[in-house]
Write a protein that holds these residues in place. Structure first.
Motif, PDB file in Angstrom:
ATOM      1  N   ASN A  54       4.191  40.986  14.607  1.00 19.56           N
ATOM      2  CA  ASN A  54       4.939  41.692  13.580  1.00 19.56           C
ATOM      3  C   ASN A  54       6.426  41.728  13.963  1.00 19.56           C
ATOM      4  N   ALA A  55       7.291  41.230  13.101  1.00 13.12           N
ATOM      5  CA  ALA A  55       8.728  41.178  13.380  1.00 13.12           C
ATOM      6  C   ALA A  55       9.318  42.573  13.551  1.00 13.12           C
ATOM      7  N   LEU A  56       8.856  43.541  12.780  1.00 13.75           N
ATOM      8  CA  LEU A  56       9.367  44.904  12.893  1.00 13.75           C
ATOM      9  C   LEU A  56       9.075  45.483  14.275  1.00 13.75           C
TER      10      LEU A  56
ATOM     11  N   ARG B 181       8.634  43.790  17.057  1.00 13.79           N
ATOM     12  CA  ARG B 181       9.475  43.083  18.034  1.00 13.79           C
ATOM     13  C   ARG B 181      10.886  43.660  18.041  1.00 13.79           C
ATOM     14  N   ILE B 182      11.435  43.934  16.868  1.00 12.09           N
ATOM     15  CA  ILE B 182      12.779  44.512  16.775  1.00 12.09           C
ATOM     16  C   ILE B 182      12.791  45.925  17.354  1.00 12.09           C
ATOM     17  N   LEU B 183      11.766  46.717  17.027  1.00 16.08           N
ATOM     18  CA  LEU B 183      11.669  48.074  17.550  1.00 16.08           C
ATOM     19  C   LEU B 183      11.567  48.065  19.075  1.00 16.08           C
ATOM     20  N   ARG B 184      10.801  47.127  19.615  1.00 19.96           N
ATOM     21  CA  ARG B 184      10.665  47.012  21.063  1.00 19.96           C
ATOM     22  C   ARG B 184      12.012  46.686  21.712  1.00 19.96           C
ATOM     23  N   LEU B 185      12.794  45.824  21.092  1.00 14.87           N
ATOM     24  CA  LEU B 185      14.116  45.479  21.602  1.00 14.87           C
ATOM     25  C   LEU B 185      15.063  46.678  21.521  1.00 14.87           C
ATOM     26  N   VAL B 186      14.995  47.434  20.432  1.00 10.67           N
ATOM     27  CA  VAL B 186      15.835  48.628  20.276  1.00 10.67           C
ATOM     28  C   VAL B 186      15.510  49.656  21.360  1.00 10.67           C
ATOM     29  N   VAL B 187      14.223  49.884  21.622  1.00 13.53           N
ATOM     30  CA  VAL B 187      13.816  50.835  22.663  1.00 13.53           C
ATOM     31  C   VAL B 187      14.317  50.367  24.026  1.00 13.53           C
ATOM     32  N   LEU B 188      14.237  49.080  24.288  1.00 15.48           N
ATOM     33  CA  LEU B 188      14.723  48.535  25.555  1.00 15.48           C
ATOM     34  C   LEU B 188      16.225  48.757  25.708  1.00 15.48           C
ATOM     35  N   ILE B 189      16.970  48.572  24.641  1.00 14.80           N
ATOM     36  CA  ILE B 189      18.431  48.780  24.683  1.00 14.80           C
ATOM     37  C   ILE B 189      18.755  50.260  24.853  1.00 14.80           C
ATOM     38  N   LEU B 190      18.056  51.138  24.111  1.00 15.66           N
ATOM     39  CA  LEU B 190      18.326  52.581  24.189  1.00 15.66           C
ATOM     40  C   LEU B 190      17.997  53.175  25.550  1.00 15.66           C
ATOM     41  N   THR B 191      17.054  52.578  26.265  1.00 17.78           N
ATOM     42  CA  THR B 191      16.691  53.070  27.599  1.00 17.78           C
ATOM     43  C   THR B 191      17.414  52.299  28.693  1.00 17.78           C
ATOM     44  N   PHE B 192      18.448  51.537  28.301  1.00 17.48           N
ATOM     45  CA  PHE B 192      19.254  50.761  29.249  1.00 17.48           C
ATOM     46  C   PHE B 192      18.409  49.808  30.089  1.00 17.48           C
ATOM     47  N   GLY B 193      17.408  49.213  29.465  1.00 18.38           N
ATOM     48  CA  GLY B 193      16.565  48.224  30.126  1.00 18.38           C
ATOM     49  C   GLY B 193      15.474  48.791  31.007  1.00 18.38           C
ATOM     50  N   LEU B 194      15.294  50.109  30.988  1.00 18.34           N
ATOM     51  CA  LEU B 194      14.296  50.723  31.869  1.00 18.34           C
ATOM     52  C   LEU B 194      12.880  50.648  31.322  1.00 18.34           C
ATOM     53  N   PHE B 195      12.705  50.787  30.010  1.00 19.26           N
ATOM     54  CA  PHE B 195      11.349  50.899  29.468  1.00 19.26           C
ATOM     55  C   PHE B 195      11.241  50.237  28.101  1.00 19.26           C
ATOM     56  N   THR B 196      10.121  49.621  27.872  1.00 15.18           N
ATOM     57  CA  THR B 196       9.641  49.214  26.564  1.00 15.18           C
ATOM     58  C   THR B 196       8.161  48.923  26.742  1.00 15.18           C
ATOM     59  N   TRP B 197       7.457  48.678  25.679  1.00 10.05           N
ATOM     60  CA  TRP B 197       6.048  48.347  25.846  1.00 10.05           C
ATOM     61  C   TRP B 197       5.908  46.830  25.848  1.00 10.05           C
ATOM     62  N   GLY B 198       4.932  46.360  26.626  1.00  9.12           N
ATOM     63  CA  GLY B 198       4.715  44.927  26.754  1.00  9.12           C
ATOM     64  C   GLY B 198       3.601  44.453  25.846  1.00  9.12           C
ATOM     65  N   ASP B 199       3.321  43.153  25.917  1.00 13.83           N
ATOM     66  CA  ASP B 199       2.312  42.561  25.048  1.00 13.83           C
ATOM     67  C   ASP B 199       0.890  42.925  25.454  1.00 13.83           C
ATOM     68  N   GLY B 200       0.514  42.719  26.688  1.00 14.20           N
ATOM     69  CA  GLY B 200      -0.830  43.033  27.138  1.00 14.20           C
ATOM     70  C   GLY B 200      -1.817  41.911  26.872  1.00 14.20           C
TER      71      GLY B 200
END
Length: 83
Positions: free
Chosen positions: A51-53, A55-74
């Motif tokens: 889902n493109a949305l 993927r974008i949300l995951r990138l936004v979370v990564l940017i907002l946490t300064f690269g510390l956290f996001t969820w992975g694929d699994g």
């Protein structure tokens, strides 16, 4: 009669996931737990967010946490059990 089950194992990403999570150990522990209940692994399939949305949300979370956290694929683990 055979019975099947699918287990989704999610990983965390970012710097925290890179330093703290070992995917092999995570998968091994979940499979060992399922084996105790009589399940047998048939296949392990890499999961991905198609889902493109998401993927974008995951990138936004990564940017907002300064690269510390996001969820992975699994991965998806497919089990079977004789009943």
């Amino acid at each position: 009669m055979k019975r099947n089950k699918i287990d989704e194992i999610s990983f965390i990403g970012g710097l925290i996931g890179w330093l703290a999570v070992n995917p092999k150990d995570t998968i091994n522990s979940r499979v060992a737990q399922a084996n105790e209940y009589g399940w047998r692994v048939i296949n392990i399939v890499p999961g991905s967010d198609q889902n493109a949305l998401l993927r974008i949300l995951r990138l936004v979370v990564l940017i907002l946490t300064f690269g510390l956290f996001t969820w992975g694929d699994g991965v998806y683990v497919i089990y079977e059990k004789e009943e």
